[in-house]
Design an enzyme around this catalytic site. Structure first.
Site, PDB file in Angstrom:
ATOM      1  N   CYS A 191       0.801  -1.229   0.000  1.00  0.00           N
ATOM      2  CA  CYS A 191       0.000   0.000   0.000  1.00  0.00           C
ATOM      3  C   CYS A 191       0.834   1.280   0.000  1.00  0.00           C
ATOM      4  CB  CYS A 191      -0.993  -0.004   1.160  1.00  0.00           C
ATOM      5  SG  CYS A 191      -0.259   0.003   2.810  1.00  0.00           S
ATOM      6  N   HIS A 249      -3.073   0.970   7.104  1.00  0.00           N
ATOM      7  CA  HIS A 249      -3.245   0.935   5.650  1.00  0.00           C
ATOM      8  C   HIS A 249      -3.259   2.378   5.143  1.00  0.00           C
ATOM      9  CE1 HIS A 249      -4.428  -0.429   1.756  1.00  0.00           C
ATOM     10  NE2 HIS A 249      -5.675   0.011   1.825  1.00  0.00           N
ATOM     11  N   SER A 285      -4.134  -3.153  -2.121  1.00  0.00           N
ATOM     12  CA  SER A 285      -4.495  -3.864  -0.898  1.00  0.00           C
ATOM     13  C   SER A 285      -4.735  -5.324  -1.253  1.00  0.00           C
ATOM     14  CB  SER A 285      -5.775  -3.266  -0.300  1.00  0.00           C
ATOM     15  OG  SER A 285      -6.297  -4.099   0.718  1.00  0.00           O
TER      16      SER A 285
END
Length: 243
Positions: free
Chosen positions: A69, A104, A121
């Site tokens: 990410c 994330h 992702s």
């Protein structure tokens, strides 16, 4: 021995609409594939100047290795440079699932009065979002709803500032200008905070907190702003993204 094919880096054509161009960028990142190996191939230090991170992005296009990410955010910035109508800013999530915390990050996009995102992702609905959301909070709530499907509760959302389109800038990316403890807030409250911040961003009146600190301090990732507690960006950069 057959060499694996290297995906061609997308090139913007005048005939393309911005959504088509963003789709081409995202398709390229998907062709590189998500990195499931447990080894991070590119070191991303969040405190580095933009110019250094753009060098790393160039390396990613040369090596064509799988990415995670954080690398996708840097690559997304690199590939959308030179499109002044496309504003880019980082969106970070801290979530909780089964006794563990996960981190994330995606690249928020703002263009022609609409929001969307680019990213990578393990989960297809936690990366790119089409450029169709009328407000920043609509985009954030879309991610929150996607997380719920995987039983992740979103604890914090961090929004950074627009990243300059100047690839040789010595300024670092501002990763967390706004930090919201969303798990302790009502959605109406979250929406209000996000919309005020989004309005200030569009008016370009927000200044990076790091602009307050001298270059020497900033290069070590310290900030003089007491509101923004800085963890170790180096450590966080290598923490595994489980989303």
């Amino acid at each position: 021995c057959v060499q694996p094919s290297v995906p061609p880096v997308p090139l913007y054509k005048i005939s393309m609409s911005i959504p088509e161009w963003l789709q081409a960028v995202q398709t390229y990142m998907k062709m590189l594939q998500y990195n499931h190996t447990g080894t991070q191939f590119f070191e991303i230090r969040k405190t580095r100047p933009l110019s250094g991170l753009m060098e790393t992005a160039r390396e990613m296009t040369r090596e064509s290795l799988p990415i995670k990410c954080l690398e996708a955010v840097i690559l997304g910035i690199y590939l959308t440079n030179g499109q002044p109508s496309v504003e880019r800013f980082p969106i970070s999530f801290k979530t909780h699932f089964s006794g563990n915390y996960f981190h994330h990050v995606v690249l928020g996009i703002y263009c022609n009065g609409r929001y969307g995102s680019l990213g990578m992702s393990r989960r297809s609905d936690l990366m790119d979002k089409p450029l169709t959301y009328r407000t920043l909070s609509d985009l954030i709530f879309e991610f929150e709803d996607s997380y719920k499907k995987y039983l992740h509760s979103v604890k914090k959302v961090k929004i950074g500032l627009y990243v300059p389109h100047e690839p040789h800038s010595f300024q670092p990316i501002e990763w967390k200008q706004l930090v919201l403890n969303v798990s302790k807030m009502m959605r109406t409250e979250v929406r209000k905070e996000l919309e005020k911040f989004a309005r200030d961003m569009r008016m370009k009146i927000l200044k990076p907190s790091s602009a307050l600190s001298p270059m020497k301090e900033r290069s070590r990732g310290k900030s003089l702003s007491p509101r923004r507690r800085q963890g170790s960006p180096q450590r966080r950069a290598f923490r595994r993204d489980k989303s």
